[in-house]
Design an enzyme around this catalytic site. Structure first.
Site, mmCIF file in Angstrom:
data_model
loop_
_atom_site.group_PDB
_atom_site.id
_atom_site.type_symbol
_atom_site.label_atom_id
_atom_site.label_comp_id
_atom_site.label_asym_id
_atom_site.label_seq_id
_atom_site.Cartn_x
_atom_site.Cartn_y
_atom_site.Cartn_z
ATOM 1 N N ASP A 40 0.857 -1.183 0.000
ATOM 2 C CA ASP A 40 0.000 0.000 0.000
ATOM 3 C C ASP A 40 0.895 1.235 0.000
ATOM 4 O OD1 ASP A 40 -1.980 2.080 0.846
ATOM 5 O OD2 ASP A 40 -3.258 0.349 1.233
ATOM 6 N N ALA A 52 -5.961 -2.178 -4.605
ATOM 7 C CA ALA A 52 -5.409 -0.825 -4.674
ATOM 8 C C ALA A 52 -5.966 -0.072 -5.871
ATOM 9 C CB ALA A 52 -3.885 -0.895 -4.765
ATOM 10 N N SER A 108 -15.771 -3.518 -9.721
ATOM 11 C CA SER A 108 -16.833 -2.642 -9.249
ATOM 12 C C SER A 108 -18.085 -2.807 -10.102
ATOM 13 C CB SER A 108 -16.381 -1.181 -9.316
ATOM 14 O OG SER A 108 -17.451 -0.296 -9.064
ATOM 15 N N TYR A 145 -13.790 6.194 -13.531
ATOM 16 C CA TYR A 145 -13.574 5.129 -12.550
ATOM 17 C C TYR A 145 -14.146 3.808 -13.042
ATOM 18 C CZ TYR A 145 -14.333 2.192 -8.491
ATOM 19 O OH TYR A 145 -14.376 1.127 -7.645
ATOM 20 N N LYS A 164 -12.070 0.314 -14.190
ATOM 21 C CA LYS A 164 -12.276 -1.016 -13.621
ATOM 22 C C LYS A 164 -12.572 -2.046 -14.714
ATOM 23 C CE LYS A 164 -11.769 -0.726 -9.131
ATOM 24 N NZ LYS A 164 -10.792 -1.579 -8.405
ATOM 25 N N PHE A 194 -21.447 -3.136 -5.280
ATOM 26 C CA PHE A 194 -21.869 -1.740 -5.174
ATOM 27 C C PHE A 194 -21.341 -1.109 -3.887
ATOM 28 C CE2 PHE A 194 -25.018 -3.331 -8.236
ATOM 29 C CZ PHE A 194 -25.054 -2.300 -9.159
ATOM 30 N N LEU A 218 -22.110 7.039 1.600
ATOM 31 C CA LEU A 218 -23.289 7.396 2.388
ATOM 32 C C LEU A 218 -23.074 7.194 3.884
ATOM 33 C CD1 LEU A 218 -26.268 8.218 2.643
ATOM 34 C CD2 LEU A 218 -26.868 5.806 2.288
ATOM 35 N N ARG A 255 -30.454 13.746 -7.344
ATOM 36 C CA ARG A 255 -29.201 13.930 -8.059
ATOM 37 C C ARG A 255 -29.407 13.481 -9.507
ATOM 38 N NH1 ARG A 255 -25.073 10.879 -4.049
ATOM 39 N NH2 ARG A 255 -26.522 9.223 -4.630
ATOM 40 N N ASP A 293 -29.671 9.620 -11.128
ATOM 41 C CA ASP A 293 -29.844 8.569 -10.127
ATOM 42 C C ASP A 293 -31.047 7.686 -10.486
ATOM 43 O OD1 ASP A 293 -27.813 8.556 -8.331
ATOM 44 O OD2 ASP A 293 -28.913 9.541 -6.707
#
Length: 319
Positions: free
Chosen positions: A31, A74, A117, A141, A145, A169, A187, A279, A282
């Protein structure tokens, strides 16, 4: 048998490290501490502080510790920020994965569990995502992935690396009061920070097509997630054939209001969330089906929403 956990000083990675320890498997952490915490690495676990981009250093660590497999966590994990910083995101997540694969080939390491992800799906047209759902990432992002999955699959074909990728998720909760999610964007940490500071948490929109009007998402406990990462590692080490991709999903999801109600109950703070506007973009409900993972890599939702919230609250950072 020794496994390396890249990003093992982070929130999810540190739980994976502990799961390896509980399974009696030697583990080493790599790391760069850009978002991880040195004190999240258990005493007695070898720790290599270096960037994944430093291929010679990663190669040396793999060789020095006799690593036979890698769990690759990572990376830069903030989808929203990645839109503003795409080049940084691709460097960390794509170039970093290339560097890791080069190091693994050089060191003769043949097993890889990739922590991917569900952002690879973007906004799917179905509200229950399976492994056959089309991928359509909507952020650098998510794109990074998905590219990581492609790179790993290509390296598997070219160099014989046995691999699987795990998509999920929202990861929440804690397995110990010593390990908290410190992300400024998730959240649970946002709700905990608001309550700790005497502010009222906020819900973005209450007019979704769901039973209580708030959007529904997959929330999975970090300990359940860590268990399946280790199970996948054991399967690869044992020569079992795994699917290229697995979803670690709940199958039904939780609404934001359910999360808020659970926080009120767990903390003893009776509050009515503020309601803000939706948002943009969403969707009403996105939930992943975990049937394949349950079949092959010990995936199960062993923790309730009460467990998730209570454990996260107990592990909250205290100044």
């Amino acid at each position: 048998m020794s496994w390396m956990v890249t990003g093992g000083a982070g929130y999810i990675g540190s739980h994976v490290v502990r799961a390896f320890g509980e399974a009696g498997i030697d583990v080493v952490v790599l790391d760069d501490l850009s978002s991880g915490h040195r004190d999240y690495v258990p005493d007695g676990v070898p720790f290599v502080e270096t960037s994944l981009l430093d291929t010679p250093a990663v190669t040396a660590a793999l060789r020095e510790h006799g690593v036979t497999g890698v769990v690759h966590l990572a990376g830069f994990k903030y989808a929203g920020v990645s839109v503003r910083e795409p080049l940084h995101t691709y460097t960390q997540n794509v170039t970093g994965t290339v560097s890791l694969l080069e190091a693994m080939v050089a060191a003769g390491v043949g097993n890889l569990v990739f922590s991917s992800s569900a952002a690879t799906y973007g906004t799917p047209r179905t509200d229950l995502v399976t492994e056959t759902t089309a991928t359509s990432p909507e952020s650098p992002y998510g794109e990074s992935k998905l590219i990581g999955e492609w790179l790993i699959a290509d390296a598997g074909r070219a160099h014989g690396i046995r691999h699987t990728s795990l998509r999920y998720f929202n990861v929440v909760g804690s397995g110990t009061t010593q390990l908290a999610d410190t992300s400024p964007h998730n959240l649970f940490p946002l709700v905990i920070k608001a309550l700790s500071e005497g502010r009222t948490p906020r819900i973005n929109g209450e007019d979704y097509a769901t039973p209580d009007g708030t959007n529904v998402r997959d929330y999975v406990h970090v300990v359940d997630l860590a268990t399946s990462h280790v199970s996948a590692a054991q399967a690869l080490e044992g020569g079992r054939e795994l699917e290229r991709v697995y979803n670690l999903g709940s199958g039904d999801g939780l609404s934001v209001r359910q999360i808020m109600d659970a926080f009120a109950a767990a903390t003893g703070q009776d509050f009515t969330p503020e309601i803000g506007p939706r948002r943009a973009g969403d969707p009403d409900r996105i939930v992943a089906d975990g049937t394949l993972a349950a079949r092959d890599i010990d995936w199960a939702m062993r923790h309730t929403v009460t467990d998730m919230v209570a454990s996260a609250w107990a592990a909250r950072p205290r100044d």
